[in-house]
Enzyme design. Structure first.
Site, mmCIF file in Angstrom:
data_model
loop_
_atom_site.group_PDB
_atom_site.id
_atom_site.type_symbol
_atom_site.label_atom_id
_atom_site.label_comp_id
_atom_site.label_asym_id
_atom_site.label_seq_id
_atom_site.Cartn_x
_atom_site.Cartn_y
_atom_site.Cartn_z
ATOM 1 C CB THR A 173 -0.855 0.016 1.294
ATOM 2 O OG1 THR A 173 -1.605 -1.187 1.397
ATOM 3 C CG2 THR A 173 -1.830 1.167 1.315
ATOM 4 N NE ARG A 181 -8.694 -8.097 1.161
ATOM 5 C CZ ARG A 181 -7.656 -7.305 1.352
ATOM 6 N NH1 ARG A 181 -7.267 -6.473 0.395
ATOM 7 N NH2 ARG A 181 -6.993 -7.325 2.500
ATOM 8 N N GLY A 240 -10.013 -4.335 1.459
ATOM 9 C CA GLY A 240 -9.179 -4.349 2.658
ATOM 10 C C GLY A 240 -9.366 -3.116 3.507
ATOM 11 C CG ASP A 241 -6.009 -1.787 5.900
ATOM 12 O OD1 ASP A 241 -5.656 -2.548 4.974
ATOM 13 O OD2 ASP A 241 -5.236 -0.964 6.427
ATOM 14 C CB THR A 261 1.064 -0.520 4.710
ATOM 15 O OG1 THR A 261 1.405 -1.542 3.759
ATOM 16 C CG2 THR A 261 2.257 -0.292 5.632
ATOM 17 N N GLY A 262 -0.551 -3.356 5.449
ATOM 18 C CA GLY A 262 -0.384 -4.700 5.984
ATOM 19 C C GLY A 262 -1.558 -5.591 5.642
ATOM 20 N N GLY A 282 -4.903 -6.372 5.669
ATOM 21 C CA GLY A 282 -6.036 -5.491 5.908
ATOM 22 C C GLY A 282 -7.121 -6.007 6.821
#
Length: 352
Positions: free
Chosen positions: A218, A246, A248-249, A269-270, A272
């Site tokens: 990200t 899907r 994510g965060d 970042t990671g 999510g």
């Protein structure tokens, strides 16, 4: 009578001097506040090891991180807003194939690129986000446009694209986002997944960096301008091989992005799913506001303690109202950079 006149005169002079002192002090404090600004960025976190990066590739990442952070820093130094600095900085990374955002976005299981982004303004707590965008060149610009030009916070898919067209944003053919590296990464992940299913070999994923980092990648930016306003933004291509739309965060306010002038700005970042469940970005701000923690204390607790115990991996960049900065991650590395009002530049990749 004469004594009374002198007493009144002395009182008036004393009050005048006191007011002048207060005014001078206020002016001094205001001047100090106006000259404090800072910017911090990330380009993703994951299993980033020096042995896996050639010297040439390492220099390419560092050069692009430096270019991006200097763009935003120049804007802030010249009196520009944190909103403009965040957008322009992230756009540099969106247009680079090095990062999982915009031009370098990863592929879904269906071999398409679906982009997510979000932005938040720390002064008003207003925010904008987009998810599943396939033909808008700059997702972060679209997220900001959702905030400024609509009554909504998040738009997705076709609706977000229609909104972008109506607002005059640059529309591109989906092929613009294609990069051979990302496409081949998807093919390897698909093949590895098939191998695991055929041979029940669950260890296969840990021998390929692309597999291991399939959930990471990200770009993000947090900026504090001379007026004391914090802004935060995040942009991503999501998870490699993602299916079923899907999300994510990154486009979730409070998980991937959060900003509040009372406390701080955060971009995540990671993996999510864990950042959503932990409301990571907001949790950092909440700990500062309600537990009076410092920025470092809050980011350390959320990432190294709470997220790690939950089973999540990744990191955050954070910047508080006083210009203090924090890079916090529980992975092997995170592409990151920062600059402050003293023009001090930091560019790093690996864990220290």
């Amino acid at each position: 009578m004469k004594n009374a006149f002198f007493i009144i005169l002395l009182v008036l002079i004393s009050v005048g001097c006191k007011q002048e002192t207060v005014t001078s002090s206020e002016e001094k404090n205001t001047t100090k506040q106006q000259h404090k600004f800072a910017i911090i960025i990330h380009g993703g976190a994951g299993t980033i090891l020096k042995k896996n990066l050639s010297d040439e590739k390492e220099e390419a990442y560092k050069a692009k991180l430096e270019e991006a952070v200097k763009i935003g820093h120049t804007i802030l130094k010249n009196g520009g807003t944190s909103q403009e600095a965040v957008m322009k900085t992230i756009q540099v990374m969106e247009e680079s194939p090095l990062f999982n955002a915009g031009k370098g976005a990863v592929f879904t299981h269906e071999e398409t690129n679906e982009l997510d982004a979000s932005f938040m303004d720390g002064k008003t707590l207003n925010a904008g986000a987009v998810a599943g965008v396939t033909n808008v060149k700059s997702p972060i610009e679209l997220a900001i446009k959702v905030m400024t030009d609509s009554d909504h916070v998040m738009l997705s898919g076709k609706g977000a694209s229609i909104f972008a067209k109506e607002k005059g944003l640059e529309i591109v053919d989906p092929s613009y986002f294609y990069t051979e590296k990302r496409f081949q990464s998807l093919q390897r992940i698909k093949n590895k997944t098939k191998t695991e299913l055929d041979h029940n070999d669950k260890k296969a994923a840990f021998y390929d960096a692309d597999i291991k980092n399939a959930k990471f990648g990200t770009v993000g930016c947090v900026a504090l301008d001379k007026n004391g306003n914090i802004a935060a933004g995040t942009s991503t291509g999501g998870m490699t091989n993602k299916r079923w739309g899907r999300i994510g965060d990154a486009p979730i306010i409070g998980a991937g992005t959060y900003a509040n002038n009372k406390t701080c700005g955060v971009s995540s970042t990671g993996w999510g799913e864990y950042f959503i469940r932990g409301m990571v970005a907001y949790d950092i701000s909440a700990q500062m506001e309600y537990q009076n923690k410092s920025l470092k204390e809050a980011t350390t607790d959320v990432i190294k303690n709470k997220l790690t115990k939950l089973g999540g991996t990744g990191g955050v960049i954070a910047l508080d109202k006083n210009g203090n900065m924090s890079f916090e991650f529980n992975t092997a590395g995170m592409y990151r950079a920062s600059m402050n009002d003293k023009d001090e530049l930091v560019v790093k990749i690996y864990k220290e």
